[in-house]
Design a protein around this motif. Structure first.
Motif, PDB file in Angstrom:
ATOM      1  N   ASN A 286       0.342  -1.274  -0.280  1.00  6.11           N
ATOM      2  CA  ASN A 286      -0.317  -0.118   0.210  1.00  6.11           C
ATOM      3  C   ASN A 286       0.686   1.106   0.030  1.00  6.11           C
ATOM      4  O   ASN A 286       0.161   2.192  -0.287  1.00  6.11           O
TER       5      ASN A 286
ATOM      6  N   THR B 277      -7.040   3.759   1.386  1.00  8.70           N
ATOM      7  CA  THR B 277      -8.437   2.843   1.273  1.00  8.70           C
ATOM      8  C   THR B 277      -9.737   3.756   2.292  1.00  8.70           C
ATOM      9  O   THR B 277      -9.726   4.060   3.402  1.00  8.70           O
TER      10      THR B 277
ATOM     11  N   GLN C  58     -16.153   9.463   2.831  1.00 13.09           N
ATOM     12  CA  GLN C  58     -15.953  10.173   1.885  1.00 13.09           C
ATOM     13  C   GLN C  58     -17.425  11.597   2.424  1.00 13.09           C
ATOM     14  O   GLN C  58     -16.365  12.557   1.703  1.00 13.09           O
TER      15      GLN C  58
ATOM     16  N   ASP D 294     -13.989   4.719   2.854  1.00 11.13           N
ATOM     17  CA  ASP D 294     -15.224   3.861   2.843  1.00 11.13           C
ATOM     18  C   ASP D 294     -15.711   5.256   2.109  1.00 11.13           C
ATOM     19  O   ASP D 294     -15.987   6.185   2.648  1.00 11.13           O
ATOM     20  N   PRO D 295     -17.189   4.836   1.023  1.00  9.78           N
ATOM     21  CA  PRO D 295     -18.353   5.942   1.164  1.00  9.78           C
ATOM     22  C   PRO D 295     -18.968   7.163   1.997  1.00  9.78           C
ATOM     23  O   PRO D 295     -18.518   8.031   2.351  1.00  9.78           O
TER      24      PRO D 295
ATOM     25  N   GLY E 256     -10.165   4.711  -7.785  1.00 12.61           N
ATOM     26  CA  GLY E 256     -11.845   3.923  -7.687  1.00 12.61           C
ATOM     27  C   GLY E 256     -11.443   2.829  -6.983  1.00 12.61           C
ATOM     28  O   GLY E 256     -10.415   2.465  -5.586  1.00 12.61           O
ATOM     29  N   LYS E 257     -12.849   2.654  -6.157  1.00 12.95           N
ATOM     30  CA  LYS E 257     -12.944   1.622  -5.079  1.00 12.95           C
ATOM     31  C   LYS E 257     -12.798   2.169  -3.929  1.00 12.95           C
ATOM     32  O   LYS E 257     -12.562   1.522  -2.938  1.00 12.95           O
ATOM     33  N   GLY E 258     -12.507   3.452  -4.408  1.00 15.52           N
ATOM     34  CA  GLY E 258     -12.455   4.513  -2.317  1.00 15.52           C
ATOM     35  C   GLY E 258     -11.166   4.141  -2.511  1.00 15.52           C
ATOM     36  O   GLY E 258     -10.397   4.570  -1.123  1.00 15.52           O
ATOM     37  N   ARG E 259     -10.322   4.040  -3.144  1.00 14.12           N
ATOM     38  CA  ARG E 259      -8.346   3.969  -3.245  1.00 14.12           C
ATOM     39  C   ARG E 259      -7.988   5.531  -3.607  1.00 14.12           C
ATOM     40  O   ARG E 259      -8.191   5.693  -4.704  1.00 14.12           O
TER      41      ARG E 259
END
Length: 496
Positions: free
Chosen positions: A87, A93, A99, A95-96, A355-358
């Motif tokens: 990483n 990462t 965010q 999560d939504p 993408g995907k919260g990253r």
């Protein structure tokens, strides 16, 4: 006595004591099982793999080979596990829900028209090329002064003072006597003498018509404008060539703009300029660069640029402040919102949304600024997504987690190394119009492009002759300053 014979409250206390005793025994047994020097397994640490090193979250670049207290802060070191090692460049990462709580807002890296403009602060000043010096033409005495003072606005031909010149009396008498001879040559010589004595032509004509001596002359200003200096008082003696007043015209004014030294290379003579003044909201004044002064201001590291503005109606007053916009050439450029940049002093970063919260911190090289946009010279590609709001909180979290920013040297190229390199892929024609074609094409790994739908230019409209929407094609294109241009295109399966 049994547990059932106790009161409810006493029964509850005894039960709690028993639970605590059992838990303590279990913990002791687990610790003995693991052996000395081994940390207990907890839900927070289980399943994270081998510990690679320990670090202080406040100084993640320092690694330690065993746990303990940080030498920098009064806190315990944090382990870095094997499955987290990848990483370091991949990012963190979020999560939504988090965010949304952080107020994260995303923006797309775009390529489009980018105006090469410079904004600067400026102030108005007198046009020093439009200055008139009023002097005495002969020795004399000031008989009368008119109600003037420095700062007054006067029109062209406005009187300043009446001067008595005794020496003109005798010369005018001789001129009148010569006129009686009706000898043109003698009259011309006498008239020339009066001119050399400093007598105005209008006064000479007046003496010739009236036949009377007039040795009092009214000094007037040759131009209209503001009186800068006035050095004449009633009764004083003046000598030939003495300055009585200085008047600066107001038909045009100078606007001096202070341009930052780093942007001095984008300024040129006759460059178009617009200015906005607080005194006239909603109104724009236009001009051009008349001069770029040869020295920079050492204290502010700025370069002074002089703009000449017409002053219709005399509304522009020296001393007023203005916001100056110097327009430049417009061309294609890659840009992001200026608010998405994180400027650390040594480098500039953006938070790249993978993408995907990253999210990954990425170093970029910036160029020009225009409005709320900043040009990106290296570090990002068209179509990338960056964080425009909330990026500072994400960057802080990445720093605490020991995540390194992707340097410029490892970033995907923002443009191909050679504009003549031909990149090949295949796709489906979505729209065909003249020298423009829209294709849904596959990825182009050589320049880091994913599969997408975009519009290309055709080097010639005849390249796609006979093709139509829906055709599967293979094509080759080159990257040019104004965008990708297709050099080769043919239906899928066609012979080369």
């Amino acid at each position: 006595m049994t547990l059932l014979n106790l009161s409810p409250r006493l029964r509850l206390g005894v039960s709690a004591a028993l639970i605590a005793l059992v838990a303590g025994a279990a913990g002791f047994g687990l610790a003995k099982l693991q052996g000395p020097g081994k940390s207990p397994v907890t839900p927070a640490t289980a399943g994270k793999g081998k510990v690679l090193y320990w670090y202080d979250p406040m100084k993640p670049d320092q690694h330690f080979d065993k746990p303990g207290k940080s030498p920098f802060m009064d806190m315990q070191l944090v382990p870095r596990y094997a499955d987290e090692a990848g990483n370091a460049l991949a990012g963190i990462t979020i999560d939504p829900t988090q965010q949304q709580n952080l107020g994260v807002r995303l923006a797309t890296v775009e390529r489009g028209e980018f105006a090469d403009s410079v904004a600067a602060a400026g102030s108005l000043d007198f046009n020093q090329r439009n200055v008139a010096i009023v002097q005495a033409r002969a020795n004399g005495f000031v008989q009368r002064v008119y109600a003037r003072a420095p700062g007054d606005i006067v029109a062209a031909g406005a009187p300043i003072a009446d001067i008595l010149v005794p020496s003109w009396g005798g010369a005018q008498s001789e001129y009148l006597a010569v006129r009686q001879t009706h000898d043109p040559a003698l009259e011309a010589a006498a008239r020339q003498r009066l001119v050399l004595l400093g007598m105005p032509t209008g006064l000479i004509d007046s003496v010739g018509r009236s036949g009377h001596i007039s040795n009092v002359v009214t000094i007037t200003t040759p131009v209209g404008g503001a009186i800068q200096t006035l050095d004449v008082r009633q009764g004083m003696t003046v000598s030939q060539g003495q300055t009585l007043a200085q008047v600066t015209g107001l038909s045009t004014v100078w606007l001096t703009a202070s341009v930052p030294e780093v942007q001095a290379g984008r300024i040129r003579l006759n460059q178009a300029v617009t200015a906005e003044l607080a005194a006239f909201p909603g109104e724009t004044f236009s001009g051009s660069v008349a001069a770029i002064l040869p020295t920079a201001q050492a204290d502010s590291r700025t370069l002074n640029v002089r703009v000449e503005l017409p002053n219709t109606g005399g509304r522009l007053r020296p001393g007023m402040f203005a916001t100056v916009h110097l327009s430049g050439d417009t061309g294609q450029a890659l840009f992001v919102p200026s608010e998405s940049l994180i400027r650390t002093g040594k480098r500039t970063l953006v938070m790249l949304a993978a993408g995907k919260g990253r999210f990954t911190p990425v170093e970029v090289q910036t160029g020009r600024e225009s409005g709320d946009r900043t040009e990106i010279l290296a570090g990002l590609n068209e179509g990338d997504t960056v964080v425009a709001s909330g990026q500072f909180l994400i960057d802080s979290e990445a720093s605490l987690a020991g995540i390194n920013a992707r340097p410029l040297t490892s970033a995907p190229p923002a443009a191909p190394a050679s504009p003549q390199t031909l990149y090949r892929t295949d796709g489906v024609i979505e729209q065909l119009k003249g020298e423009s074609i829209t294709l849904s094409h596959g990825p182009v790994p050589a320049i880091g492009w994913p599969a997408m739908t975009m519009t290309f230019k055709l080097s010639s409209a005849t390249l796609a002759k006979g093709m139509k929407t829906g055709d599967h094609v293979t094509f080759g294109f080159v990257q040019k300053p104004d965008g990708p241009v297709i050099e080769q295109i043919r239906p899928m399966g066609a012979v080369r």
